[in-house]
Design a protein around this motif. Structure first.
Motif, PDB file in Angstrom:
ATOM      1  N   GLU A  81      46.208  -7.332  79.635  1.00 52.88           N
ATOM      2  CA  GLU A  81      44.812  -7.204  80.007  1.00 52.88           C
ATOM      3  C   GLU A  81      44.662  -6.077  81.017  1.00 52.88           C
ATOM      4  N   ARG A  83      40.352  -9.031  73.148  1.00 56.99           N
ATOM      5  CA  ARG A  83      39.754  -8.399  74.320  1.00 56.99           C
ATOM      6  C   ARG A  83      39.559  -6.903  74.115  1.00 56.99           C
ATOM      7  N   GLU A  92      34.141  -5.165  80.271  1.00 53.23           N
ATOM      8  CA  GLU A  92      34.905  -5.974  79.335  1.00 53.23           C
ATOM      9  C   GLU A  92      33.961  -6.566  78.293  1.00 53.23           C
TER      10      GLU A  92
END
Length: 234
Positions: free
Chosen positions: A147, A177, A231
């Motif tokens: 991440e 993601r 994000e």
């Protein structure tokens, strides 16, 4: 130097591809950059739950104006799509190897970049740069990372050796993601060219390198603040 667009929510893929073509051919150019056309290949990635990684990728070294709207991509249905159109800098860095999205098979990260990173190779301990976007990819997202953290990402960007880049704008995606990095370097002399623009509608969010009136009126777009990490919840 490139143009990018990312869409999340409810949209027609063809309309996002058409927006990318409009940016590639200078139809929507309203900036301070030295050029308006981006003819050196294009690529896309989109969310596909049927893929083992949750992501599908297409790369084409030909001009987007010639092939994008006739490609199978326009028949895809998805709720997340990113498209990249490229202008090669330096001019000899052309072909499939240099076509975004870049992909790191070891950890399934995918990466698109707009800008020049002439010194980031030094932070990797390399004697010279071969392909700055690939070097920026490896620097910004270390191998094995799963991440992106805002504080760590901004610190890495601030630590790029001077004189540094003109832009660190990037889209980074792996299963589940996705992130948009909007980084304007201190030495950037084309602020409008490198400012990402955002449109939020009912069930749709679009961020692009240029305002695209075919997607939404100019008054509906807002500049993304520089030095931002956004994000997307996939």
């Amino acid at each position: 130097m490139c143009r990018m667009i990312v869409a999340h929510g409810h949209f027609q893929v063809r309309s996002i591809v058409a927006a990318a073509v409009a940016m590639a051919t200078g139809q929507t150019a309203d900036h301070d950059g030295a050029f308006c056309e981006h003819p050196n290949g294009w690529g896309a990635l989109w969310r596909d739950p049927a893929s083992p990684t949750g992501i599908r990728v297409l790369r084409d070294p030909r001009p987007a104006a010639d092939t994008a709207l006739a490609s199978p991509l326009c028949e895809v249905r998805t709720d997340f799509l990113a498209v990249h159109v490229r202008r090669a800098m330096p001019a000899h860095n052309v072909g499939l190897r240099f076509t975004h999205p870049l992909q790191r098979a070891a950890d399934d990260w995918h990466f698109m970049h707009n800008g020049s990173q002439p010194t980031v190779h030094k932070a990797l301990g390399l004697a010279r740069s071969v392909f700055d976007s690939a070097e920026y990819f490896d620097y910004l997202i270390p191998a094995g990372a799963d991440e992106l953290d805002r504080e760590t990402t901004m610190q890495r960007l601030r630590s790029i050796p001077e004189p540094g880049a003109n832009s660190g704008n990037a889209i980074a995606v792996r299963q589940g993601r996705a992130y948009l990095v909007h980084w304007r370097s201190p030495g950037d002399n084309w602020p409008r060219y490198f400012t990402m623009q955002e449109f939020v509608g009912e069930g749709l969010r679009v961020i692009a390198s240029e305002v695209v009136p075919a997607l939404a009126p100019a008054r509906a777009w807002r500049p993304v603040p520089p030095q931002t990490l956004l994000e997307f919840q996939l």
